[in-house]
Write a protein that holds these residues in place. Structure first.
Motif, PDB file in Angstrom:
ATOM      1  N   SER A 131       7.031   2.690  -9.035  1.00 59.14           N
ATOM      2  CA  SER A 131       6.827   1.439  -9.774  1.00 59.14           C
ATOM      3  C   SER A 131       5.918   0.551  -8.959  1.00 59.14           C
ATOM      4  N   GLY A 132       5.481  -0.537  -9.605  1.00 60.09           N
ATOM      5  CA  GLY A 132       4.648  -1.498  -8.899  1.00 60.09           C
ATOM      6  C   GLY A 132       5.401  -2.168  -7.766  1.00 60.09           C
ATOM      7  N   THR A 133       6.608  -2.595  -8.063  1.00 58.83           N
ATOM      8  CA  THR A 133       7.362  -3.334  -7.044  1.00 58.83           C
ATOM      9  C   THR A 133       7.626  -2.464  -5.810  1.00 58.83           C
ATOM     10  N   GLU A 134       7.856  -1.173  -6.015  1.00 62.29           N
ATOM     11  CA  GLU A 134       8.046  -0.277  -4.860  1.00 62.29           C
ATOM     12  C   GLU A 134       6.760  -0.130  -4.057  1.00 62.29           C
ATOM     13  N   GLY A 159       1.532 -16.269  -8.010  1.00 62.20           N
ATOM     14  CA  GLY A 159       1.305 -14.823  -7.867  1.00 62.20           C
ATOM     15  C   GLY A 159       2.552 -14.054  -8.266  1.00 62.20           C
ATOM     16  N   PHE A 160       2.369 -12.863  -8.807  1.00 64.17           N
ATOM     17  CA  PHE A 160       3.529 -12.026  -9.157  1.00 64.17           C
ATOM     18  C   PHE A 160       3.358 -10.660  -8.526  1.00 64.17           C
ATOM     19  N   HIS A 161       4.381 -10.228  -7.787  1.00 65.26           N
ATOM     20  CA  HIS A 161       4.282  -8.939  -7.099  1.00 65.26           C
ATOM     21  C   HIS A 161       5.499  -8.047  -7.327  1.00 65.26           C
ATOM     22  N   LEU A 205      -2.596 -10.863  -2.468  1.00 66.26           N
ATOM     23  CA  LEU A 205      -3.173 -11.633  -3.578  1.00 66.26           C
ATOM     24  C   LEU A 205      -3.476 -10.721  -4.761  1.00 66.26           C
ATOM     25  N   GLU A 206      -3.433 -11.296  -5.962  1.00 65.91           N
ATOM     26  CA  GLU A 206      -4.001 -10.634  -7.137  1.00 65.91           C
ATOM     27  C   GLU A 206      -5.425 -11.181  -7.323  1.00 65.91           C
ATOM     28  N   VAL A 207      -6.306 -10.383  -7.890  1.00 66.57           N
ATOM     29  CA  VAL A 207      -7.667 -10.860  -8.176  1.00 66.57           C
ATOM     30  C   VAL A 207      -7.643 -11.682  -9.475  1.00 66.57           C
ATOM     31  N   ILE A 211      -4.409  -6.254  -1.598  1.00 69.96           N
ATOM     32  CA  ILE A 211      -4.769  -6.650  -2.961  1.00 69.96           C
ATOM     33  C   ILE A 211      -3.850  -5.912  -3.939  1.00 69.96           C
ATOM     34  N   ASP A 212      -3.189  -6.714  -4.765  1.00 74.52           N
ATOM     35  CA  ASP A 212      -2.275  -6.174  -5.772  1.00 74.52           C
ATOM     36  C   ASP A 212      -3.076  -5.925  -7.052  1.00 74.52           C
ATOM     37  N   GLU A 213      -3.361  -4.653  -7.307  1.00 72.44           N
ATOM     38  CA  GLU A 213      -4.123  -4.269  -8.511  1.00 72.44           C
ATOM     39  C   GLU A 213      -3.205  -3.512  -9.486  1.00 72.44           C
ATOM     40  N   ILE A 214      -1.924  -3.848  -9.432  1.00 68.48           N
ATOM     41  CA  ILE A 214      -0.963  -3.156 -10.293  1.00 68.48           C
ATOM     42  C   ILE A 214      -1.284  -3.410 -11.771  1.00 68.48           C
ATOM     43  N   GLN A 215      -1.669  -4.637 -12.086  1.00 69.59           N
ATOM     44  CA  GLN A 215      -2.011  -4.955 -13.477  1.00 69.59           C
ATOM     45  C   GLN A 215      -3.520  -4.845 -13.731  1.00 69.59           C
ATOM     46  N   THR A 216      -4.318  -5.213 -12.739  1.00 68.63           N
ATOM     47  CA  THR A 216      -5.772  -5.267 -12.944  1.00 68.63           C
ATOM     48  C   THR A 216      -6.455  -3.922 -12.727  1.00 68.63           C
ATOM     49  N   GLY A 226      -0.029   0.570  -9.877  1.00 72.38           N
ATOM     50  CA  GLY A 226       1.156   0.937 -10.670  1.00 72.38           C
ATOM     51  C   GLY A 226       0.746   1.012 -12.121  1.00 72.38           C
ATOM     52  N   LYS A 227       1.625   0.616 -13.001  1.00 72.97           N
ATOM     53  CA  LYS A 227       1.384   0.528 -14.448  1.00 72.97           C
ATOM     54  C   LYS A 227       0.573   1.703 -15.007  1.00 72.97           C
ATOM     55  N   ALA A 228      -0.766   1.564 -15.134  1.00 76.31           N
ATOM     56  CA  ALA A 228      -1.585   2.584 -15.803  1.00 76.31           C
ATOM     57  C   ALA A 228      -1.616   3.902 -15.033  1.00 76.31           C
TER      58      ALA A 228
HETATM   59  N1  PLP Z   1       2.406  -6.744  -9.315  1.00 79.03           N
HETATM   60  C1  PLP Z   1       1.809  -7.160 -10.448  1.00 79.03           C
HETATM   61  C2  PLP Z   1       0.474  -7.829 -10.335  1.00 79.03           C
HETATM   62  C3  PLP Z   1       2.414  -6.968 -11.684  1.00 79.03           C
HETATM   63  O1  PLP Z   1       1.799  -7.407 -12.790  1.00 79.03           O
HETATM   64  C4  PLP Z   1       3.669  -6.321 -11.739  1.00 79.03           C
HETATM   65  C5  PLP Z   1       4.362  -6.130 -13.033  1.00 79.03           C
HETATM   66  O2  PLP Z   1       4.115  -6.795 -14.004  1.00 79.03           O
HETATM   67  C6  PLP Z   1       4.261  -5.893 -10.543  1.00 79.03           C
HETATM   68  C7  PLP Z   1       3.606  -6.115  -9.358  1.00 79.03           C
HETATM   69  C8  PLP Z   1       5.586  -5.164 -10.566  1.00 79.03           C
HETATM   70  O3  PLP Z   1       5.422  -3.906 -11.128  1.00 79.03           O
HETATM   71  P1  PLP Z   1       6.674  -3.112 -11.753  1.00 79.03           P
HETATM   72  O4  PLP Z   1       7.115  -3.882 -12.956  1.00 79.03           O
HETATM   73  O5  PLP Z   1       6.138  -1.747 -12.071  1.00 79.03           O
HETATM   74  O6  PLP Z   1       7.713  -3.059 -10.697  1.00 79.03           O
END
Ligand code: PLP
Length: 397
Positions: A114-117, A141-143, A193-195, A226-231, A255-257
C-alpha cells in the motif's frame, strides 16, 4: 442480496473508519461502474486513484490469471522471475525519467502492499541511511494513516485523535521556501513532500519550491522524499510529477496505480544510499509475484499506449471546459494532467451527492474541493459526458 441487505450487513460490521456512499457497486469495466440496481456511473475518481488503466484492463487481467497458474504469493526470502523482471522494469523507468544524476540513479526498491507502507519504509530507511530522526513535511500534505505515515501527514483532523505521534516531525506551510529553510537542519533525516497535494486540495508545488527543497536537502545532508503515490505513473502528464519541475528525489514512494488493482506499494531510493540491513524491514506479501506480474502489465500498457501524454491532452481539455463554465460557486480551477481540483465557495458534499445521482463518481479533497482523477484510459465520450454533467451541477449549485 439487494442493496439494502448488503448495506445493513456492512454497517453492522464495518470498523466505521470509512464513510460509505449509499450505493453498492458490483461491477466495473474501464471507466464505468454499475451498482446493484443496475445504475451506471462514470468513474472520475479512478477508484481513489488506483485505476489508471480503468477497471479490469484485459492485459492486466490476463497477466494476473496467467500468474495465478504458477505462483501467487511468495516473500522476498526467495528469488522470483516476476519480481526480478519488475525490479528491472521499474529501475529502467527511473533511469529514463528521473535520470542518472551525480547523486546516482534510483535502483533500490522495497516492495510492499500500500501507499502508507511505502511511506513507512521510506521513513525507516531515511533514518538508517542518515543516522538522524527528524523529518520535515508540509501542512495539508497526506502520506497515509499508519502511525509513521500519519506523523508525516499534515492535516490536524487526521492527526489529532491519534496523538502523540512519532517525535521529530515538523510541518511547514506548503510552497513557503523560507519556512522550509528554517525547518531543515543538520539533524533532518528527510523532507517529505507531494508535488501536487492530492487529499489536501489539489495544490501544485510552485516552480521553485521543490528545487529549493532539493538544494536545502543537499546542503544539510537530508534526503528528499517525494510522495508520488497519487501523482505517479502518468497521472499528471509525466511519469512522475517531479519531472515537471526537473527535480529528482533521493527516495520516491509509489502506490495506487502501481499494482493495477492488486494491492502494491514501493519505496525506491538512490543506489549510493545503501540498503536495509538484513532483517531490518520486510513484509509477507511485499513483492509477491501476482502483484509484480500485474504491475509489469501496467507499466507495459502505460508505455505502449503513451498514457502520460494522453493525460496531458485530456487534462488540458477538462481544465479549459471547467474554466469556461464560469460557475458562480467555483473559486478556482487547478490541476496538472488528469489530476484536477475545483475549489468551491461552498462545501463539496452536496455537489458530490448530486453528481452521484446523475451518474458521475468524483472525490472530495478537503471540505470544499471537488477532485477529479479519471482513468487515463477513459474514452473521450465518457469524459465529455462526465464533465458536461459536472458543469451543469456546478452551474446549478
Ligand atoms: N500518499 C498519498 C499522496 C496518497 O494520496 C495516499 C492515499 O490516498 C497515501 C499516501 C496512502 O496510500 P494508501 O491509501 O495506499 O495507504
Amino acid at each position: 442480496m439487494d442493496h439494502a441487505a448488503i448495506a445493513a450487513l456492512e454497517d453492522r460490521h464495518s470498523s466505521g473508519g470509512v464513510t460509505r456512499r449509499p450505493v453498492t457497486i458490483t461491477r466495473a469495466v474501464g471507466a464505468r461502474m454499475w451498482d446493484a440496481n443496475g445504475n451506471e456511473y462514470v468513474d472520475c475518481a479512478a477508484a481513489h486513484g488506483w485505476a489508471a488503466l480503468g477497471h479490469g484492463h484485459p492485459e492486466v487481467n490476463e497477466a494476473i490469471a496467467t500468474q495465478l497458474r504458477s505462483i501467487a504469493t511468495l516473500t522476498e526470502s526467495s528469488y522470483n522471475d516476476q519480481r526480478a523482471r519488475w525490479f528491472g522494469a521499474l529501475a529502467e523507468l527511473f533511469a529514463s525519467t528521473l535520470g542518472t544524476t551525480a547523486r546516482g540513479a534510483i535502483t533500490r526498491i522495497h516492495p510492499c502492499n500500500s501507499g502508507t507502507e511505502a511511506v513507512e519504509a521510506a521513513l525507516k530507511f531515511a533514518r538508517v541511511a542518515t543516522g538522524r530522526t527528524d523529518f520535515v513535511a508540509a501542512h495539508r500534505g497526506f502520506h497515509g494513516r499508519t502511525l509513521g505515515a500519519l506523523s508525516a501527514t499534515g492535516t490536524s483532523g487526521y492527526r489529532t485523535p491519534f496523538e502523540p505521534l512519532l517525535p521529530g516531525f515538523q510541518h511547514v506551510t506548503f510552497n513557503d521556501a523560507a519556512a522550509l529553510e528554517s525547518a531543515i537542519t543538520d539533524q533532518t533525516a528527510g523532507v517529505i513532500l507531494e508535488v501536487v497535494q492530492g487529499e489536501g486540495g489539489v495544490h501544485l508545488a510552485d516552480w521553485d519550491y521543490l528545487r529549493t527543497a532539493r538544494q536545502l536537502c543537499d546542503e544539510q545532508g537530508a534526503l528528499l522524499i517525494i510522495d508520488e503515490i497519487q501523482t505517479g505513473l502518468g497521472r499528471t502528464g509525466q511519469w512522475f510529477a517531479c519531472e515537471h519541475l526537473g527535480v529528482a528525489p533521493d527516495i520516491i514512494v509509489l502506490g495506487k496505480a502501481l499494482g493495477g488493482g492488486i494491492p502494491m506499494g514501493a519505496a525506491c531510493w538512490r543506489e549510493g544510499l545503501g540498503t536495509f540491513a538484513s532483517g531490518a524491514h520486510g513484509s509477507t506479501f511485499g513483492g509477491n509475484p501476482l502483484a509484480c506480474a500485474a504491475s509489469l502489465a501496467v507499466l507495459h500498457v502505460l508505455t505502449r499506449d503513451r498514457l502520460p501524454e494522453r493525460a496531458t491532452l485530456l487534462g488540458a481539455g477538462v481544465l479549459a471546459e471547467l474554466h469556461a463554465a464560469q460557475a458562480k460557486c467555483v473559486r478556482e480551477v487547478r490541476g496538472l494532467g488528469l489530476m484536477i481540483g475545483v475549489e468551491l465557495r461552498q462545501r463539496v458534499t452536496p455537489v458530490l451527492q448530486e453528481l452521484l445521482k446523475r451518474g458521475v463518481w468524483a472525490l472530495p479533497a478537503g471540505p470544499n474541493v471537488l477532485r477529479l482523477l479519471p482513468p487515463l484510459t477513459i474514452s473521450e465520450d465518457d469524459l465529455e459526458r462526465a464533465i458536461g454533467t459536472i458543469v451543469d451541477v456546478l452551474r446549478a449549485s
